[in-house]
Design a protein around this motif. Structure first.
Motif, PDB file in Angstrom:
ATOM      1  N   ILE A 143       0.862  -1.201   0.000  1.00 27.10           N
ATOM      2  CA  ILE A 143       0.000   0.000   0.000  1.00 27.10           C
ATOM      3  C   ILE A 143       0.895   1.247   0.000  1.00 27.10           C
ATOM      4  O   ILE A 143       0.645   2.219  -0.723  1.00 27.10           O
ATOM      5  CB  ILE A 143      -0.971  -0.007   1.208  1.00 27.10           C
ATOM      6  CG1 ILE A 143      -1.959  -1.178   1.065  1.00 27.10           C
ATOM      7  CG2 ILE A 143      -1.726   1.309   1.306  1.00 27.10           C
ATOM      8  CD1 ILE A 143      -2.873  -1.398   2.253  1.00 27.10           C
ATOM      9  N   LEU A 144       1.978   1.188   0.759  1.00 29.31           N
ATOM     10  CA  LEU A 144       2.914   2.312   0.788  1.00 29.31           C
ATOM     11  C   LEU A 144       3.530   2.537  -0.599  1.00 29.31           C
ATOM     12  O   LEU A 144       3.722   3.673  -1.053  1.00 29.31           O
ATOM     13  CB  LEU A 144       4.005   2.043   1.829  1.00 29.31           C
ATOM     14  CG  LEU A 144       4.825   3.253   2.259  1.00 29.31           C
ATOM     15  CD1 LEU A 144       3.920   4.365   2.779  1.00 29.31           C
ATOM     16  CD2 LEU A 144       5.817   2.851   3.352  1.00 29.31           C
ATOM     17  N   SER A 145       3.813   1.454  -1.277  1.00 32.94           N
ATOM     18  CA  SER A 145       4.386   1.568  -2.618  1.00 32.94           C
ATOM     19  C   SER A 145       3.361   2.203  -3.580  1.00 32.94           C
ATOM     20  O   SER A 145       3.720   2.984  -4.468  1.00 32.94           O
ATOM     21  CB  SER A 145       4.818   0.162  -3.067  1.00 32.94           C
ATOM     22  OG  SER A 145       5.025   0.119  -4.428  1.00 32.94           O
ATOM     23  N   ALA A 146       2.072   1.906  -3.372  1.00 31.47           N
ATOM     24  CA  ALA A 146       1.030   2.554  -4.179  1.00 31.47           C
ATOM     25  C   ALA A 146       0.981   4.055  -3.878  1.00 31.47           C
ATOM     26  O   ALA A 146       0.811   4.881  -4.785  1.00 31.47           O
ATOM     27  CB  ALA A 146      -0.324   1.898  -3.895  1.00 31.47           C
ATOM     28  N   PHE A 147       1.138   4.424  -2.608  1.00 28.87           N
ATOM     29  CA  PHE A 147       1.195   5.856  -2.249  1.00 28.87           C
ATOM     30  C   PHE A 147       2.338   6.546  -2.985  1.00 28.87           C
ATOM     31  O   PHE A 147       2.176   7.615  -3.550  1.00 28.87           O
ATOM     32  CB  PHE A 147       1.406   6.017  -0.727  1.00 28.87           C
ATOM     33  CG  PHE A 147       0.124   6.166   0.045  1.00 28.87           C
ATOM     34  CD1 PHE A 147      -0.614   5.048   0.404  1.00 28.87           C
ATOM     35  CD2 PHE A 147      -0.353   7.410   0.398  1.00 28.87           C
ATOM     36  CE1 PHE A 147      -1.804   5.163   1.111  1.00 28.87           C
ATOM     37  CE2 PHE A 147      -1.545   7.548   1.101  1.00 28.87           C
ATOM     38  CZ  PHE A 147      -2.268   6.426   1.466  1.00 28.87           C
ATOM     39  N   GLU A 148       3.512   5.908  -2.947  1.00 27.89           N
ATOM     40  CA  GLU A 148       4.688   6.511  -3.611  1.00 27.89           C
ATOM     41  C   GLU A 148       4.421   6.729  -5.094  1.00 27.89           C
ATOM     42  O   GLU A 148       4.772   7.760  -5.661  1.00 27.89           O
ATOM     43  CB  GLU A 148       5.902   5.594  -3.460  1.00 27.89           C
ATOM     44  CG  GLU A 148       6.603   5.746  -2.142  1.00 27.89           C
ATOM     45  CD  GLU A 148       7.703   4.690  -1.966  1.00 27.89           C
ATOM     46  OE1 GLU A 148       8.400   4.793  -0.947  1.00 27.89           O
ATOM     47  OE2 GLU A 148       7.836   3.784  -2.808  1.00 27.89           O
ATOM     48  N   LEU A 149       3.804   5.740  -5.718  1.00 27.42           N
ATOM     49  CA  LEU A 149       3.499   5.837  -7.147  1.00 27.42           C
ATOM     50  C   LEU A 149       2.577   7.025  -7.421  1.00 27.42           C
ATOM     51  O   LEU A 149       2.814   7.823  -8.334  1.00 27.42           O
ATOM     52  CB  LEU A 149       2.821   4.532  -7.611  1.00 27.42           C
ATOM     53  CG  LEU A 149       2.283   4.525  -9.039  1.00 27.42           C
ATOM     54  CD1 LEU A 149       3.426   4.491 -10.047  1.00 27.42           C
ATOM     55  CD2 LEU A 149       1.361   3.325  -9.268  1.00 27.42           C
ATOM     56  N   LEU A 150       1.541   7.152  -6.596  1.00 20.56           N
ATOM     57  CA  LEU A 150       0.573   8.222  -6.845  1.00 20.56           C
ATOM     58  C   LEU A 150       1.181   9.600  -6.564  1.00 20.56           C
ATOM     59  O   LEU A 150       0.895  10.561  -7.285  1.00 20.56           O
ATOM     60  CB  LEU A 150      -0.688   7.984  -5.992  1.00 20.56           C
ATOM     61  CG  LEU A 150      -1.944   8.697  -6.472  1.00 20.56           C
ATOM     62  CD1 LEU A 150      -2.226   8.426  -7.951  1.00 20.56           C
ATOM     63  CD2 LEU A 150      -3.146   8.314  -5.640  1.00 20.56           C
ATOM     64  N   VAL A 151       2.020   9.684  -5.538  1.00 21.07           N
ATOM     65  CA  VAL A 151       2.695  10.959  -5.261  1.00 21.07           C
ATOM     66  C   VAL A 151       3.545  11.362  -6.463  1.00 21.07           C
ATOM     67  O   VAL A 151       3.501  12.509  -6.923  1.00 21.07           O
ATOM     68  CB  VAL A 151       3.566  10.853  -3.984  1.00 21.07           C
ATOM     69  CG1 VAL A 151       4.506  12.046  -3.861  1.00 21.07           C
ATOM     70  CG2 VAL A 151       2.690  10.747  -2.742  1.00 21.07           C
ATOM     71  N   SER A 152       4.305  10.424  -7.008  1.00 18.95           N
ATOM     72  CA  SER A 152       5.197  10.839  -8.105  1.00 18.95           C
ATOM     73  C   SER A 152       4.403  11.127  -9.369  1.00 18.95           C
ATOM     74  O   SER A 152       4.784  11.993 -10.153  1.00 18.95           O
ATOM     75  CB  SER A 152       6.338   9.845  -8.312  1.00 18.95           C
ATOM     76  OG  SER A 152       5.861   8.705  -8.938  1.00 18.95           O
ATOM     77  N   ALA A 153       3.257  10.458  -9.576  1.00 19.59           N
ATOM     78  CA  ALA A 153       2.456  10.742 -10.774  1.00 19.59           C
ATOM     79  C   ALA A 153       1.720  12.076 -10.665  1.00 19.59           C
ATOM     80  O   ALA A 153       1.492  12.747 -11.673  1.00 19.59           O
ATOM     81  CB  ALA A 153       1.440   9.620 -10.986  1.00 19.59           C
ATOM     82  N   ALA A 154       1.349  12.461  -9.437  1.00 21.37           N
ATOM     83  CA  ALA A 154       0.535  13.670  -9.282  1.00 21.37           C
ATOM     84  C   ALA A 154       1.371  14.922  -9.025  1.00 21.37           C
ATOM     85  O   ALA A 154       0.895  16.036  -9.246  1.00 21.37           O
ATOM     86  CB  ALA A 154      -0.453  13.474  -8.125  1.00 21.37           C
ATOM     87  N   GLY A 155       2.619  14.743  -8.575  1.00 22.75           N
ATOM     88  CA  GLY A 155       3.402  15.877  -8.092  1.00 22.75           C
ATOM     89  C   GLY A 155       4.364  16.473  -9.104  1.00 22.75           C
ATOM     90  O   GLY A 155       4.097  16.511 -10.309  1.00 22.75           O
TER      91      GLY A 155
END
Ligand code: FPP
Ligand code: MG
Length: 296
Positions: A143-155
């Protein structure tokens, strides 16, 4: 199941989950915040295609999950997409009075509320993603890895970075590599993330993840080209305000036939990658075909 019934059934799931999430905010937030939730609801329920959350569900199903298993991730990408449209329509950016045939969020609620509505959606997107903890299917590490993915895609490295280049690039600097760079970040990154979130959530092996990533990257660019084709064909698709200057779009650099060729090549690439993932990838292939042929 044909694509039309597949997408109708999955969009219905997504819209029910969006509706439930809004009821939860109305229930758990002070009544004084009800107008803010209403402004969130106005844009979240505003008739979008649900393309990104549909990709998340189709990708999960391709990997053997049920669509319902990843609804919080699907909501997270739709929340981020919705915030980006609200902010994009503001006078400081594209200054669009309408969105999806209705007044844009700031025209309906005022600029200050529209900014805060976008802020709330961006923040709550990660709250939605965190609800994945309620399932026993996914480990905290994934789940943490999914957070990292979304942060880098959105930021900075994705949507916001791409939008930054879009608004600061001078027309004299428009060329194909620049336009592609913008679209890979502004549009493509969130599309790649929508496809890859289920892969992160199950710790998918590298080779299969790479196929999904290449599918998402080709589809992301194809989506933007199809958007530029539709935009060029319909002069009133977007109502532009003061920032009426040319946009960094493929249509500034290519004719219709060249754009269609590029679109076809990208869809073919996307489908080759999806097909390599086995027979459960048929919905991903259908979604790519929808982009090849889309009329809205
Ligand atoms: C249309 O999506 C939207 C795009 C093609 C992406 C455009 C990117 C931005 C506006 C980025 C803005 C970023 C910031 C940070 C302000 P769609 O056709 O899926 O829309 P729909 O949801 O209405 O169907
Ligand atoms: Mg715009």
């Amino acid at each position: 199941m044909n694509f039309q019934s597949y997408s109708a059934s999955r969009v219905a799931l997504i819209e029910a989950a969006i509706g439930e999430s809004l009821v939860q905010y109305q229930k758990t937030a002070s009544l004084r915040f009800a107008p803010l939730v209403e402004a969130m609801s106005y844009s979240l329920s505003g008739g979008g295609k649900r393309f990104r959350p549909l990709l998340t569900l189709a990708s999960a199903e391709c990997l053997g999950f049920q669509a319902e298993d990843v609804l919080p991730a699907a909501l997270a990408v739709e929340y981020i997409h919705t915030y980006s449209l609200i902010h994009d329509d503001l006078p400081a950016l594209d200054d669009d009075d309408t969105r999806r045939g209705k007044p844009s969020n700031h025209k309906k609620f005022g600029e200050a509320v529209a900014i805060l509505t976008g802020d709330a959606l961006l923040t709550e997107a990660f709250g939605q993603l965190a609800r994945l903890q309620e399932s026993t299917l996914f480990s905290p590490k994934h789940i943490l890895s999914a957070f990292e993915l979304l942060v880098s895609a959105a930021g900075v490295r994705g949507l916001v970075g791409g939008q930054f280049i879009d608004v600061t690039l001078e027309q004299t600097q428009f060329n194909l590599p620049e336009v592609e760079f913008i679209h890979i970040h502004k549009t493509g990154a969130m599309i790649v993330a929508s496809v890859l979130l289920p892969a992160r959530l199950c710790g998918l092996e590298e080779k299969k993840s790479a196929l999904l990533k290449r599918y998402g990257a080709a589809l992301g660019l194809a989506f933007q080209i199809s958007d530029d084709i539709l935009d060029a064909e319909s002069s009133n698709r977007y109502s532009r305000g003061p920032r009426k200057k040319a946009r960094p779009a493929y249509s500034e650099l290519m004719n219709r036939a060249e754009m269609q060729d590029l679109l076809n090549n990208l869809i073919d690439t996307a489908n080759t990658c999806a097909q390599a993932l086995g027979d459960k990838s048929s919905h991903l292939v259908d979604i790519a075909e929808f982009i090849r042929n889309r009329k809205h």
